[in-house]
Design a protein around this motif. Sequence first.
Motif, PDB file in Angstrom:
ATOM      1  N   PRO A 111       0.799  -1.234   0.000  1.00 19.78           N
ATOM      2  CA  PRO A 111       0.000   0.000   0.000  1.00 19.78           C
ATOM      3  C   PRO A 111       0.832   1.284   0.000  1.00 19.78           C
ATOM      4  O   PRO A 111       0.379   2.312  -0.512  1.00 19.78           O
ATOM      5  N   ASP A 112       2.051   1.225   0.532  1.00 14.63           N
ATOM      6  CA  ASP A 112       2.885   2.428   0.535  1.00 14.63           C
ATOM      7  C   ASP A 112       3.359   2.795  -0.875  1.00 14.63           C
ATOM      8  O   ASP A 112       3.884   3.889  -1.091  1.00 14.63           O
ATOM      9  N   TRP A 113       3.139   1.920  -1.877  1.00 10.78           N
ATOM     10  CA  TRP A 113       3.472   2.236  -3.262  1.00 10.78           C
ATOM     11  C   TRP A 113       2.370   3.069  -3.922  1.00 10.78           C
ATOM     12  O   TRP A 113       2.552   3.588  -5.013  1.00 10.78           O
ATOM     13  N   SER A 114       1.223   3.141  -3.270  1.00 15.72           N
ATOM     14  CA  SER A 114       0.113   3.933  -3.810  1.00 15.72           C
ATOM     15  C   SER A 114      -0.025   5.211  -2.979  1.00 15.72           C
ATOM     16  O   SER A 114       0.632   5.360  -1.950  1.00 15.72           O
ATOM     17  N   ILE A 115      -0.876   6.079  -3.446  1.00 18.75           N
ATOM     18  CA  ILE A 115      -1.110   7.300  -2.663  1.00 18.75           C
ATOM     19  C   ILE A 115      -2.470   7.245  -1.969  1.00 18.75           C
ATOM     20  O   ILE A 115      -3.025   8.260  -1.603  1.00 18.75           O
ATOM     21  N   GLY A 116      -2.982   6.035  -1.799  1.00 14.53           N
ATOM     22  CA  GLY A 116      -4.234   5.860  -1.071  1.00 14.53           C
ATOM     23  C   GLY A 116      -5.201   4.940  -1.779  1.00 14.53           C
ATOM     24  O   GLY A 116      -4.933   4.413  -2.865  1.00 14.53           O
ATOM     25  N   MET A 117      -6.330   4.763  -1.137  1.00 15.17           N
ATOM     26  CA  MET A 117      -7.362   3.850  -1.622  1.00 15.17           C
ATOM     27  C   MET A 117      -7.869   4.242  -3.016  1.00 15.17           C
ATOM     28  O   MET A 117      -8.087   3.366  -3.863  1.00 15.17           O
ATOM     29  N   ALA A 118      -8.051   5.527  -3.278  1.00 19.91           N
ATOM     30  CA  ALA A 118      -8.532   5.960  -4.600  1.00 19.91           C
ATOM     31  C   ALA A 118      -7.553   5.525  -5.687  1.00 19.91           C
ATOM     32  O   ALA A 118      -7.967   5.096  -6.773  1.00 19.91           O
TER      33      ALA A 118
END
Length: 174
Positions: A111-118
């Motif tokens: 998840p830290d590779w994304s900038i959030g759920m969206a």
Amino acid sequence: MDPSPAPKDRLALLARLEPYWMMEAANVVLVPLFVLGISRGRIGLITLAALVPVSVLLAIGAAYWRGKVLQLKRQRPNLAALMKQIAVWKRPSQGLTLVAIAAALAGWLKPDWSIGMADQIAASACAVLAVLEYVNYYHRQLQHFDNWADFKRLIAGKGFRKSWMARDLEALKG
């Protein structure tokens, strides 16, 4: 798709197919804008990695359907050059689609590779769309909602037939 159907059939086919290339071309821009809007601009690299193959495949689809329309209008009777270009893009499109899947999975697994759920949801939706576009163009016709005969065929349990682009690519090898 026979390039020279009877005049009445050719006009009906043109009326049905002409909007396809325009819709696909417009979606090259509209899909990324929609993704940006729905995610309120909260997309990162994983979504961008998944959007690229969607846009590439939509552009390929637009070029293909435009070529078919020109063929039906007898303005481009030979599609060989276009089909050769489309054939060249098959492997890169497949590779980009696999990157899209990997990026979407990475967003959930790390998840830290994304900038959030969206970002995770947008990347996943784009990866699914990339797979569907790839299959729909290069393998099996998935779209059956815009033509009554195709829809009846699907409902009758006859499955998904080979896509027109796949048929034209096979004819090129012929």
